[in-house]
Motif scaffolding. Structure first.
Motif, PDB file in Angstrom:
ATOM      1  N   THR A   1       0.878  -1.187  -0.086  1.00  0.00           N
ATOM      2  CA  THR A   1      -0.002   0.027  -0.028  1.00  0.00           C
ATOM      3  C   THR A   1       0.871   1.449   0.074  1.00  0.00           C
ATOM      4  N   GLU A   2       0.226   2.269  -0.326  1.00  0.00           N
ATOM      5  CA  GLU A   2       1.052   3.862  -0.479  1.00  0.00           C
ATOM      6  C   GLU A   2       1.629   3.863   0.986  1.00  0.00           C
ATOM      7  N   SER A   3       0.803   3.673   2.004  1.00  0.00           N
ATOM      8  CA  SER A   3       1.341   4.014   3.346  1.00  0.00           C
ATOM      9  C   SER A   3       2.316   3.202   3.869  1.00  0.00           C
ATOM     10  N   THR A   4       2.450   1.962   3.370  1.00  0.00           N
ATOM     11  CA  THR A   4       3.559   1.200   3.595  1.00  0.00           C
ATOM     12  C   THR A   4       4.741   1.438   2.932  1.00  0.00           C
ATOM     13  N   ARG A   5       4.704   1.935   1.605  1.00  0.00           N
ATOM     14  CA  ARG A   5       5.713   2.617   1.074  1.00  0.00           C
ATOM     15  C   ARG A   5       6.559   4.032   1.707  1.00  0.00           C
ATOM     16  N   ARG A   6       5.392   4.792   1.995  1.00  0.00           N
ATOM     17  CA  ARG A   6       5.768   5.815   2.510  1.00  0.00           C
ATOM     18  C   ARG A   6       6.721   5.688   4.007  1.00  0.00           C
TER      19      ARG A   6
ATOM     20  N   GLY B   1       7.484  11.199   1.622  1.00  0.00           N
ATOM     21  CA  GLY B   1       7.871  11.807   2.625  1.00  0.00           C
ATOM     22  C   GLY B   1       9.347  12.606   2.701  1.00  0.00           C
ATOM     23  N   VAL B   2       9.680  12.617   1.543  1.00  0.00           N
ATOM     24  CA  VAL B   2      11.149  13.132   1.335  1.00  0.00           C
ATOM     25  C   VAL B   2      11.182  14.375   0.527  1.00  0.00           C
ATOM     26  N   SER B   3      12.417  15.153   0.734  1.00  0.00           N
ATOM     27  CA  SER B   3      12.679  16.389  -0.144  1.00  0.00           C
ATOM     28  C   SER B   3      12.758  15.609  -1.755  1.00  0.00           C
ATOM     29  N   ARG B   4      12.736  16.794  -2.595  1.00  0.00           N
ATOM     30  CA  ARG B   4      12.791  16.560  -3.870  1.00  0.00           C
ATOM     31  C   ARG B   4      13.918  16.266  -4.468  1.00  0.00           C
ATOM     32  N   ILE B   5      15.063  16.477  -3.805  1.00  0.00           N
ATOM     33  CA  ILE B   5      16.525  16.054  -4.231  1.00  0.00           C
ATOM     34  C   ILE B   5      16.687  14.496  -4.384  1.00  0.00           C
ATOM     35  N   PRO B   6      16.457  13.691  -3.520  1.00  0.00           N
ATOM     36  CA  PRO B   6      16.913  12.270  -3.628  1.00  0.00           C
ATOM     37  C   PRO B   6      15.733  11.663  -4.526  1.00  0.00           C
TER      38      PRO B   6
ATOM     39  N   SER C   1       8.491   3.185   4.730  1.00  0.00           N
ATOM     40  CA  SER C   1       9.435   2.180   4.595  1.00  0.00           C
ATOM     41  C   SER C   1      10.804   3.233   3.996  1.00  0.00           C
ATOM     42  N   ILE C   2      10.328   4.336   3.472  1.00  0.00           N
ATOM     43  CA  ILE C   2      11.538   5.265   2.941  1.00  0.00           C
ATOM     44  C   ILE C   2      11.910   5.672   4.463  1.00  0.00           C
TER      45      ILE C   2
ATOM     46  N   TYR D   1      14.998   5.166  -5.394  1.00  0.00           N
ATOM     47  CA  TYR D   1      15.293   4.491  -6.756  1.00  0.00           C
ATOM     48  C   TYR D   1      14.779   2.934  -6.942  1.00  0.00           C
ATOM     49  N   GLU D   2      15.105   2.151  -5.524  1.00  0.00           N
ATOM     50  CA  GLU D   2      14.618   0.882  -5.692  1.00  0.00           C
ATOM     51  C   GLU D   2      12.923   1.025  -5.630  1.00  0.00           C
ATOM     52  N   ALA D   3      12.419   1.747  -4.841  1.00  0.00           N
ATOM     53  CA  ALA D   3      10.814   1.690  -4.904  1.00  0.00           C
ATOM     54  C   ALA D   3      10.540   2.103  -6.332  1.00  0.00           C
TER      55      ALA D   3
END
Length: 239
Positions: free
Chosen positions: A2-7, A50-55, A9-10, A22-24
């Motif tokens: 799910t989207e929440s799981t992805r978020r 939930g990260v900045s746009r740089i990564p 995990s980062i 990248y891997e996701a």
């Protein structure tokens, strides 16, 4: 996933945010969740993860270098199409490198490495018998990846790494339900050559296997492209 799981995990683990994003994204493209032609928006992904746009930007640049994303005028980044010509170029390179990997693996593979390879074959055969096409594609890609590892050549591993995801993606896009038994049979034959320590036979079987995969994949892509061209014509004729 799910989207929440992805978020959530980062940001976990030891890998950099760039590598995790990248891997996701790579996994989503390979598995078809992000289909060819789909726009990939840096701002939206940053918010989702939930990260900045740089990564996110750095991850997208790497994916574009590896051929998973393409920048188009007025659209930005989109998931790359898998066309006949591009697939043919991929197989030209893969055929030579896979044959080399098999030859080296037959010379250098140890008992532990061969056991890992055999376990992949067993799992792939079981997945085939159960009709689990997604698992079959993943395990077949893992089989080829393990042979490269068994080659014992770090440079070859570095050369093959960017191709690995494309191979898995091609398996997912072009696999037919009835392909599993033939694929497993060819892999098992190649395994026996590796187990016997026969470099010449291993290289020949690897080359033949890639050639067979190439023919099937290019036919699938050609037929699909022809079908897509016919659809707009049919729609126009019906009006």
């Amino acid at each position: 996933m799910t989207e929440s799981t992805r978020r959530t995990s980062i940001g976990a683990g030891d890998k950099s945010l760039r590598d995790q994003v990248y891997e996701a994204l790579r996994e989503r493209i390979i598995e078809g969740e992000l289909e060819p032609g789909r726009r990939v928006v840096e701002r939206d992904l940053a918010a989702e993860f939930g990260v900045s746009r740089i990564p996110v930007r750095e991850a997208m640049q790497r994916l574009e270098t590896e051929g998973f994303l393409t920048t188009q005028p007025r659209r930005g980044a989109v998931v790359s199409q898998v066309g006949v010509e591009g697939a043919a170029h991929f197989f030209d390179v893969r055929e030579s490198l896979e044959a080399l990997a098999a030859e080296l693996a037959a010379r250098h593979a140890d008992a532990a490495g061969l056991r890992r390879l055999e376990q992949l074959l067993i799992r792939a055969r079981r997945a085939t018998e159960r009709g689990r096409a997604r698992d079959v594609a993943a395990l077949n890609a893992d089989f080829h990846r393990q042979i490269v590892v068994l080659s014992g050549n770090p440079l070859l591993q570095d050369l093959m790494q960017p191709l690995d995801g494309r191979l898995h993606r091609l398996f997912r896009l072009t696999a037919e339900p009835g392909d599993g038994p033939l694929m497993c049979g060819e892999h098992e034959e190649l395994f026996r050559a590796l187990q016997a320590g026969d470099p010449r036979t291993a290289a020949r079987l690897a080359r033949r296997h890639v050639a067979n995969t190439r023919a099937a994949a290019l036919k699938m892509l050609t037929d699909r492209a022809a079908s897509q061209e016919e659809q707009p014509q049919a729609a126009t004729g019906s009006r």
